[in-house]
Design an enzyme around this catalytic site. Structure first.
Site, PDB file in Angstrom:
ATOM      1  N   ASP A 236      -7.482   4.267  -0.231  1.00 39.41           N
ATOM      2  CA  ASP A 236      -6.737   4.112   1.018  1.00 39.41           C
ATOM      3  C   ASP A 236      -5.690   3.040   0.768  1.00 39.41           C
ATOM      4  O   ASP A 236      -6.005   1.943   0.293  1.00 39.41           O
ATOM      5  CB  ASP A 236      -7.634   3.736   2.189  1.00 39.41           C
ATOM      6  CG  ASP A 236      -6.921   4.033   3.501  1.00 39.41           C
ATOM      7  OD1 ASP A 236      -6.694   5.233   3.796  1.00 39.41           O
ATOM      8  OD2 ASP A 236      -6.538   3.087   4.215  1.00 39.41           O
TER       9      ASP A 236
ATOM     10  N   LYS B 125       5.032   1.412 -13.481  1.00 43.24           N
ATOM     11  CA  LYS B 125       4.447   1.358 -12.131  1.00 43.24           C
ATOM     12  C   LYS B 125       2.935   1.118 -12.205  1.00 43.24           C
ATOM     13  O   LYS B 125       2.407   0.260 -11.487  1.00 43.24           O
ATOM     14  CB  LYS B 125       4.745   2.639 -11.337  1.00 43.24           C
ATOM     15  CG  LYS B 125       4.181   2.546  -9.923  1.00 43.24           C
ATOM     16  CD  LYS B 125       4.444   3.720  -9.019  1.00 43.24           C
ATOM     17  CE  LYS B 125       3.662   3.536  -7.724  1.00 43.24           C
ATOM     18  NZ  LYS B 125       3.633   4.724  -6.857  1.00 43.24           N
TER      19      LYS B 125
ATOM     20  N   ASN C  61      -3.533  13.635  -1.569  1.00 44.15           N
ATOM     21  CA  ASN C  61      -2.175  13.113  -1.793  1.00 44.15           C
ATOM     22  C   ASN C  61      -1.798  13.280  -3.274  1.00 44.15           C
ATOM     23  O   ASN C  61      -2.381  12.640  -4.145  1.00 44.15           O
ATOM     24  CB  ASN C  61      -2.143  11.637  -1.378  1.00 44.15           C
ATOM     25  CG  ASN C  61      -0.774  11.017  -1.546  1.00 44.15           C
ATOM     26  OD1 ASN C  61      -0.141  11.173  -2.576  1.00 44.15           O
ATOM     27  ND2 ASN C  61      -0.336  10.303  -0.539  1.00 44.15           N
TER      28      ASN C  61
HETATM   29  P1  ITT Z   1      -5.475  10.831   1.256  1.00 44.64           P
HETATM   30  O1  ITT Z   1      -6.111  10.158   2.452  1.00 44.64           O
HETATM   31  O2  ITT Z   1      -5.769  12.292   1.173  1.00 44.64           O
HETATM   32  O3  ITT Z   1      -5.781  10.112  -0.018  1.00 44.64           O
HETATM   33  P2  ITT Z   1      -2.987   9.982   2.476  1.00 44.64           P
HETATM   34  O4  ITT Z   1      -1.558  10.189   2.079  1.00 44.64           O
HETATM   35  O5  ITT Z   1      -3.346  10.356   3.878  1.00 44.64           O
HETATM   36  O6  ITT Z   1      -3.881  10.755   1.399  1.00 44.64           O
HETATM   37  P3  ITT Z   1      -3.423   7.159   3.009  1.00 44.64           P
HETATM   38  O7  ITT Z   1      -3.951   7.346   4.382  1.00 44.64           O
HETATM   39  O8  ITT Z   1      -4.110   6.177   2.115  1.00 44.64           O
HETATM   40  O9  ITT Z   1      -3.398   8.506   2.173  1.00 44.64           O
HETATM   41  O10 ITT Z   1      -1.894   6.769   3.131  1.00 44.64           O
HETATM   42  C1  ITT Z   1      -1.210   6.133   2.126  1.00 44.64           C
HETATM   43  C2  ITT Z   1       0.215   5.934   2.586  1.00 44.64           C
HETATM   44  O11 ITT Z   1       0.834   4.861   1.889  1.00 44.64           O
HETATM   45  C3  ITT Z   1       1.060   7.153   2.335  1.00 44.64           C
HETATM   46  O12 ITT Z   1       2.020   7.194   3.340  1.00 44.64           O
HETATM   47  C4  ITT Z   1       1.741   6.859   1.032  1.00 44.64           C
HETATM   48  O13 ITT Z   1       2.953   7.501   0.915  1.00 44.64           O
HETATM   49  C5  ITT Z   1       1.887   5.329   1.082  1.00 44.64           C
HETATM   50  N1  ITT Z   1       1.667   4.819  -0.263  1.00 44.64           N
HETATM   51  C6  ITT Z   1       0.529   4.273  -0.766  1.00 44.64           C
HETATM   52  N2  ITT Z   1       0.653   4.004  -2.066  1.00 44.64           N
HETATM   53  C7  ITT Z   1       1.890   4.379  -2.404  1.00 44.64           C
HETATM   54  C8  ITT Z   1       2.598   4.374  -3.603  1.00 44.64           C
HETATM   55  O14 ITT Z   1       2.051   3.974  -4.751  1.00 44.64           O
HETATM   56  N3  ITT Z   1       3.849   4.848  -3.593  1.00 44.64           N
HETATM   57  C9  ITT Z   1       4.398   5.283  -2.454  1.00 44.64           C
HETATM   58  N4  ITT Z   1       3.806   5.343  -1.275  1.00 44.64           N
HETATM   59  C10 ITT Z   1       2.548   4.887  -1.243  1.00 44.64           C
END
Ligand code: ITT
Length: 197
Positions: free
Chosen positions: A72, A176, A12
């Protein structure tokens, strides 16, 4: 001088950028799964943020025999019974745009008075042959009435943080990182590294 390395088990870009913002000034080089293209996709089968964080970091440690860090995270909306939670990335489809996902939340919250929500972040640290260590934190917010701001990523434009009277997407990166779930969990990890390395 950059002589320390951390591997963040994430694809991500928004998360990876925030890990860089907080670790590079301390002299770390931050690598991510983008630097390990042969890593198979990791299935997030846990029911909690902490479980999924451990699954992701451990997958990298087990495959390459190295220390790994994972994140996560997700959004819990009170009025939705804390959904989407651990399904935040997959909610409405993994490839659906956040402009759309955010609009769906705003539409469903149109007549809702209880706008409380939070971001949750669990960070896992795994080392070969050692028990995983997990660091967690949250950022309490309100669902905004309309999207605002273009910084950050994901759900940030609708995450209104009352103390600063702006959404996470209207904040500078330093603002942030100071108040976010991830910023706070990363500082716990950094304190642990200071004490244990
Ligand atoms: P990885 O597992 O590869 O790290 P992922 O995007 O699949 O990436 P997650 O399963 O942890 O990761 O999902 C996190 C979700 O929460 C994802 O939809 C993000 O957009 C949202 N999210 C988490 N922290 C955020 C933040 O600081 N700002 C905006 N959205 C966030």
């Amino acid at each position: 001088m950059k002589d320390k390395k951390i591997v963040v088990a994430s694809m991500n870009e928004g998360k990876i950028r925030e890990f860089c913002e907080m670790f590079e000034p301390l002299g770390y080089t931050v690598l991510s799964l983008k630097d390990f293209p042969d890593m198979p996709e990791i299935e997030e089968t846990g029911t909690t943020f902490a479980e999924n964080a451990v699954i992701k970091a451990k997958a990298v440690t087990d495959r390459y025999g190295i220390r790994a860090i994972s994140d996560d995270s997700g959004l819990e909306v009170e009025a939705f019974g804390n959904q989407p939670g651990v399904n935040s990335a997959r909610w409405l489809g993994h490839d659906t745009s956040y402009t759309y996902k955010n609009q769906v939340i705003l539409d469903r919250m149109k007549d809702e008075k209880d706008r409380r929500c939070r971001y949750v972040c669990a960070i896992a640290l795994t080392d070969p042959g050692k028990e995983p260590v997990v660091f967690e934190d949250t950022a309490e917010c309100l669902i905004a009435y309309e999207p605002a701001g273009s910084n950050g990523f994901g759900y940030d434009p609708i995450m209104y943080f009352e103390p600063l009277q702006k959404t996470m997407a209207e904040m500078t990166k330093d603002e942030k990182n100071e108040i976010s779930h991830r910023g706070k969990a990363i500082r716990k990890l950094q304190e642990w590294l200071d004490e244990n390395e």
